[in-house]
Scaffold this active site. Structure first.
Site, PDB file in Angstrom:
ATOM      1  N   GLY A 219       0.778  -1.228   0.000  1.00 37.63           N
ATOM      2  CA  GLY A 219       0.000   0.000   0.000  1.00 37.63           C
ATOM      3  C   GLY A 219       0.808   1.275   0.000  1.00 37.63           C
ATOM      4  O   GLY A 219       0.283   2.339   0.366  1.00 37.63           O
ATOM      5  N   CYS A 307      28.809   0.934 -17.275  1.00 37.30           N
ATOM      6  CA  CYS A 307      28.023  -0.309 -17.218  1.00 37.30           C
ATOM      7  C   CYS A 307      28.725  -1.419 -17.984  1.00 37.30           C
ATOM      8  O   CYS A 307      29.331  -1.189 -19.036  1.00 37.30           O
ATOM      9  CB  CYS A 307      26.639  -0.055 -17.808  1.00 37.30           C
ATOM     10  SG  CYS A 307      25.556  -1.508 -17.780  1.00 37.30           S
ATOM     11  N   CYS A 309      27.038  -4.354 -18.889  1.00 35.47           N
ATOM     12  CA  CYS A 309      26.040  -5.259 -19.464  1.00 35.47           C
ATOM     13  C   CYS A 309      26.330  -5.514 -20.943  1.00 35.47           C
ATOM     14  O   CYS A 309      27.102  -4.790 -21.585  1.00 35.47           O
ATOM     15  CB  CYS A 309      24.631  -4.696 -19.287  1.00 35.47           C
ATOM     16  SG  CYS A 309      24.177  -3.386 -20.469  1.00 35.47           S
TER      17      CYS A 309
END
Length: 373
Positions: A219, A307, A309
């Site tokens: 919530g 990065c 990746c």
């Protein structure tokens, strides 16, 4: 009886509530704090399981609602469970279906029994109850199952919020009563209570009393201002036991991850990295990159020089922009790979900073480069 999933607290930061731990599961240990990529329909969108593994992800999330409607939990069970069905041999967390059902608005009706809803696929009528959610998740065979709860909207009045959290507790008890194979799968409870601090405490006391292996904070990040969300989160964490895993549901922006870690959260998930990838957006160490922009038309540098990746090792911004403008599927694939890698490895860097007692400095340095507070 031994729980399938246990949490080992390794270290607490001396200057914040941040902490390091290990989540032990039947499909491997998970270093925390951790970000979980979301594989809604038994797939992290636009990524093969092998590619998800290459990002360093140790756990993913799949959704009960979608897999119940298609292909059906009976089919997944017949295939040998979700791990075998989708060729993923690491840990899986399944949500309860509650968030998806409650987001259907006028297509559902809440009762004490559960929620009657109409499928978004074909309009067929279904009843999702605590017991049905457990039945589906048992068939899927996830390592961590989430209890069926009601995620109320923001804003919500106090009376409804209190009634809702009490119903969520009653549903949690029914989930626990139904779930028997605790050595194969673990059940996590979910704290509710909206934006009312005293109701959050009340919800926490009720669910912690059931002595479950882990607890989620539900919530939050449902439309409330960021400062209010962080204020409520700060209190929520204090109501949960230190020796159990703490999970903040549906959060995935870098700033929310860091703020959550600082307040003592161990687990996070969000569809954000793959969703924004499909719209040409990338998360980088120097902020967001909108690959659609003309400025990248002749930019032959990588998406993020920091990065490692596959996308950043192999392709240029100019090529990625070309793919997106050409509406090639490879655009979503390469940007999704990068974004998931970025968030998974952001948490790896967070863990390293915690190990070295420099989390506050790391957070400050990250914001200085990324540009969001």
């Amino acid at each position: 009886m031994k729980d399938a999933v246990t949490f080992e607290l390794l270290k607490e930061d001396k200057r914040t509530k941040a902490r390091r731990g290990i989540l032990h599961t039947p499909h491997g240990d998970i270093q925390t704090p951790v970000f979980m990529p979301v594989g809604t329909q038994a797939t992290v969108k636009a990524m093969r399981p092998e590619e998800v593994k290459e990002t360093g992800a140790e756990i993913i999330l799949s959704t009960t609602y979608h897999l119940y409607l298609r292909p059906g939990h009976d089919i997944v069970k017949e295939a040998g469970g979700l791990h075998k069905f989708m060729n993923w041999d690491r840990a899986i967390l399944t949500d309860s279906g509650g968030f998806q059902v409650f987001s259907l608005g006028h297509l559902r009706k809440i009762t004490e029994e559960g929620v009657r809803f109409r499928s978004h696929l074909d309009g067929s009528s279904h009843m999702l109850s605590p017991e049905k959610s457990m039945e589906i998740q048992n068939a899927l065979g996830s390592d961590i199952m989430m209890a069926f709860d009601e995620c109320i909207p923001y804003p919500a009045d106090r009376r409804y919020t209190k009634d809702s959290l009490e119903r969520t507790t009653r549903w949690l008890k029914r989930c626990k009563d139904y779930h028997k194979d605790t050595e194969r799968q673990s059940l996590f409870g979910i704290m509710q209570g909206g934006m009312y601090k005293d109701l959050r405490r009340e919800s926490a006391e009720q669910i912690v009393d059931l002595d479950l292996p882990g607890y989620a904070i539900g919530g939050l990040s449902v439309g409330e201002p960021k400062d209010l969300m962080l204020e409520i989160l700060d209190d929520c964490v204090d109501y949960l036991p230190k020796n159990k895993s703490r999970y903040m549901m549906g959060v995935g922006t870098p700033d929310y991850l860091l703020e959550g870690v600082e307040r003592g959260v161990d687990m996070f998930d969000c569809v954000l990295p793959t969703r924004i990838a499909r719209h040409g957006l990338a998360l980088t160490s120097h902020g967001k990159v909108n690959i659609k922009n003309k400025q990248y038309e002749r930019d032959f540098t990588s998406l993020d020089s920091e990065c490692t990746c596959y996308t950043c090792r192999t392709y240029s911004k100019a090529y990625l922009r070309h793919l997106y403008k050409s509406e090639e599927i490879l655009s979503s694939m390469l940007l999704s790979t990068h974004n998931v890698h970025f968030l998974v490895n952001l948490m790896k860097d967070v863990r390293k900073a915690l190990d070295e007692d420099r989390f506050p400095e790391f957070k400050k340095e990250f914001y200085e480069k990324y540009g969001e507070y």
